[in-house]
Design a protein around this motif. Sequence first.
Motif, PDB file in Angstrom:
ATOM      1  N   PHE A 198       0.851  -1.187   0.000  1.00  0.00           N
ATOM      2  CA  PHE A 198       0.000   0.000   0.000  1.00  0.00           C
ATOM      3  C   PHE A 198       0.888   1.239   0.000  1.00  0.00           C
ATOM      4  N   LYS A 199       0.533   2.194  -0.842  1.00  0.00           N
ATOM      5  CA  LYS A 199       1.294   3.436  -0.913  1.00  0.00           C
ATOM      6  C   LYS A 199       0.329   4.594  -1.078  1.00  0.00           C
ATOM      7  N   TRP A 200       0.366   5.529  -0.127  1.00  0.00           N
ATOM      8  CA  TRP A 200      -0.524   6.692  -0.165  1.00  0.00           C
ATOM      9  C   TRP A 200       0.034   7.735  -1.124  1.00  0.00           C
ATOM     10  N   THR A 201      -0.790   8.161  -2.087  1.00  0.00           N
ATOM     11  CA  THR A 201      -0.342   9.154  -3.076  1.00  0.00           C
ATOM     12  C   THR A 201      -1.234  10.385  -3.104  1.00  0.00           C
ATOM     13  N   GLY A 202      -2.185  10.499  -2.166  1.00  0.00           N
ATOM     14  CA  GLY A 202      -3.044  11.676  -2.126  1.00  0.00           C
ATOM     15  C   GLY A 202      -4.484  11.358  -2.470  1.00  0.00           C
ATOM     16  N   PHE A 203      -5.335  12.399  -2.436  1.00  0.00           N
ATOM     17  CA  PHE A 203      -6.756  12.228  -2.713  1.00  0.00           C
ATOM     18  C   PHE A 203      -7.011  12.244  -4.219  1.00  0.00           C
ATOM     19  N   SER A 204      -7.989  11.450  -4.646  1.00  0.00           N
ATOM     20  CA  SER A 204      -8.350  11.403  -6.061  1.00  0.00           C
ATOM     21  C   SER A 204      -9.739  10.783  -6.198  1.00  0.00           C
ATOM     22  N   THR A 205     -10.460  11.192  -7.245  1.00  0.00           N
ATOM     23  CA  THR A 205     -11.780  10.614  -7.529  1.00  0.00           C
ATOM     24  C   THR A 205     -11.752   9.699  -8.755  1.00  0.00           C
ATOM     25  N   GLN A 206     -10.588   9.545  -9.364  1.00  0.00           N
ATOM     26  CA  GLN A 206     -10.520   8.767 -10.598  1.00  0.00           C
ATOM     27  C   GLN A 206     -10.846   7.293 -10.373  1.00  0.00           C
ATOM     28  N   TRP A 207     -10.578   6.789  -9.160  1.00  0.00           N
ATOM     29  CA  TRP A 207     -10.787   5.367  -8.907  1.00  0.00           C
ATOM     30  C   TRP A 207     -12.256   5.009  -8.769  1.00  0.00           C
ATOM     31  N   TYR A 208     -13.092   6.005  -8.523  1.00  0.00           N
ATOM     32  CA  TYR A 208     -14.532   5.733  -8.512  1.00  0.00           C
ATOM     33  C   TYR A 208     -15.010   5.409  -9.925  1.00  0.00           C
ATOM     34  N   GLY A 209     -14.430   6.087 -10.909  1.00  0.00           N
ATOM     35  CA  GLY A 209     -14.751   5.783 -12.298  1.00  0.00           C
ATOM     36  C   GLY A 209     -14.230   4.426 -12.718  1.00  0.00           C
ATOM     37  N   VAL A 210     -13.012   4.111 -12.278  1.00  0.00           N
ATOM     38  CA  VAL A 210     -12.438   2.800 -12.578  1.00  0.00           C
ATOM     39  C   VAL A 210     -13.283   1.692 -11.958  1.00  0.00           C
ATOM     40  N   LEU A 211     -13.804   1.969 -10.778  1.00  0.00           N
ATOM     41  CA  LEU A 211     -14.625   0.990 -10.063  1.00  0.00           C
ATOM     42  C   LEU A 211     -15.866   0.615 -10.868  1.00  0.00           C
ATOM     43  N   LEU A 225     -21.174  -8.867  -3.040  1.00  0.00           N
ATOM     44  CA  LEU A 225     -20.122  -7.853  -3.018  1.00  0.00           C
ATOM     45  C   LEU A 225     -19.095  -8.074  -1.901  1.00  0.00           C
ATOM     46  N   PRO A 226     -19.501  -8.402  -0.667  1.00  0.00           N
ATOM     47  CA  PRO A 226     -18.490  -8.670   0.366  1.00  0.00           C
ATOM     48  C   PRO A 226     -17.547  -9.814  -0.009  1.00  0.00           C
ATOM     49  N   ILE A 227     -18.057 -10.831  -0.693  1.00  0.00           N
ATOM     50  CA  ILE A 227     -17.201 -11.939  -1.118  1.00  0.00           C
ATOM     51  C   ILE A 227     -16.239 -11.476  -2.205  1.00  0.00           C
ATOM     52  N   VAL A 228     -16.715 -10.617  -3.105  1.00  0.00           N
ATOM     53  CA  VAL A 228     -15.845 -10.057  -4.141  1.00  0.00           C
ATOM     54  C   VAL A 228     -14.737  -9.224  -3.501  1.00  0.00           C
ATOM     55  N   ILE A 229     -15.094  -8.435  -2.502  1.00  0.00           N
ATOM     56  CA  ILE A 229     -14.098  -7.616  -1.804  1.00  0.00           C
ATOM     57  C   ILE A 229     -13.058  -8.511  -1.134  1.00  0.00           C
ATOM     58  N   TYR A 230     -13.512  -9.584  -0.522  1.00  0.00           N
ATOM     59  CA  TYR A 230     -12.586 -10.520   0.131  1.00  0.00           C
ATOM     60  C   TYR A 230     -11.602 -11.113  -0.877  1.00  0.00           C
ATOM     61  N   SER A 231     -12.103 -11.486  -2.044  1.00  0.00           N
ATOM     62  CA  SER A 231     -11.219 -12.067  -3.059  1.00  0.00           C
ATOM     63  C   SER A 231     -10.234 -11.033  -3.597  1.00  0.00           C
ATOM     64  N   MET A 232     -10.647  -9.761  -3.632  1.00  0.00           N
ATOM     65  CA  MET A 232      -9.763  -8.704  -4.120  1.00  0.00           C
ATOM     66  C   MET A 232      -8.679  -8.356  -3.102  1.00  0.00           C
ATOM     67  N   VAL A 233      -9.051  -8.299  -1.833  1.00  0.00           N
ATOM     68  CA  VAL A 233      -8.111  -7.849  -0.809  1.00  0.00           C
ATOM     69  C   VAL A 233      -7.016  -8.880  -0.556  1.00  0.00           C
ATOM     70  N   ARG A 234      -7.244 -10.106  -0.948  1.00  0.00           N
ATOM     71  CA  ARG A 234      -6.217 -11.143  -0.780  1.00  0.00           C
ATOM     72  C   ARG A 234      -4.975 -10.846  -1.614  1.00  0.00           C
ATOM     73  N   PHE A 235      -5.143 -10.056  -2.677  1.00  0.00           N
ATOM     74  CA  PHE A 235      -4.019  -9.738  -3.553  1.00  0.00           C
ATOM     75  C   PHE A 235      -3.480  -8.328  -3.320  1.00  0.00           C
ATOM     76  N   GLY A 236      -3.970  -7.658  -2.274  1.00  0.00           N
ATOM     77  CA  GLY A 236      -3.467  -6.338  -1.939  1.00  0.00           C
ATOM     78  C   GLY A 236      -4.573  -5.301  -1.913  1.00  0.00           C
ATOM     79  N   VAL A 237      -4.353  -4.251  -1.133  1.00  0.00           N
ATOM     80  CA  VAL A 237      -5.317  -3.158  -1.028  1.00  0.00           C
ATOM     81  C   VAL A 237      -5.023  -2.146  -2.126  1.00  0.00           C
ATOM     82  N   THR A 238      -5.935  -2.021  -3.072  1.00  0.00           N
ATOM     83  CA  THR A 238      -5.759  -1.109  -4.201  1.00  0.00           C
ATOM     84  C   THR A 238      -6.607   0.142  -4.006  1.00  0.00           C
ATOM     85  N   PRO A 239      -6.293   1.236  -4.710  1.00  0.00           N
ATOM     86  CA  PRO A 239      -7.140   2.438  -4.636  1.00  0.00           C
ATOM     87  C   PRO A 239      -8.587   2.151  -5.037  1.00  0.00           C
TER      88      PRO A 239
END
Length: 223
Positions: free
Chosen positions: A3-16, A178-192
């Motif tokens: 995990f690396k903090w790079t500041g605030f951004s709204t672009q990841w909501y679009g990616v989501l 959705l909680p199961i999807v989040i669990y499967s995603m977080v196993r590979f790292g916390v992304t923006p």
Amino acid sequence: LPFKWTGFSTQWYGVLLENEEVLTGLVNTLIVAFGSTILSVILGTLLAIGVHRHVRNRFLDALSLGPAIAPDIIMAIGLLALYSTIGLTLGLHSVLLSHVVFGTAFVAAVVKARLNHMDPSLEEASEDLGATKVETFFRITIPGLMPGIVAGALLAFTLSLDEFVIAFFTNGPATPTLPIVIYSMVRFGVTPELNALAAILLLITFTVILSAQRLTRLGEDEA
């Protein structure tokens, strides 16, 4: 987890919104949440009225709230064993039924609290004036309980929205929530992208819970 903090951004909501796995999980979660909430409201309201008026045993009264008190892991194992025994295939329908079990208990608890503040003379006056029990139920009882019913519905919806343990045990592999999807995603790292999703869920949860508390207080003030 990297995990690396790079500041605030709204672009990841679009990616989501472009992530098909997340969108599929969201749709499945909303189907379960809305379906279980509707059934929980109906069953929980009837349970609350029945227990409040006809049950004088404290043990039975507490038993009606058992699913709301029992640990999630116990509920999950018990429901999975039940489904295996009766031969029920796992999928969204089994998750929905599981969420109805604990959702009903939470709705019943909120509606019972509202019942304690209702004046029974209103129903008696309605019947004295010629209304049938059915008419009294829909014109007097239900409107009087409405703040508690709505608050219970919001609570059941919120709990279903982010419930993981029971869904993990009682769901099939083809219909992840959705909680199961989040669990499967977080196993590979916390992304923006995951942080954006967590922020949205947190906002929704706080909004619904505060609304439920507000409605409960309004109902108590009116009583």
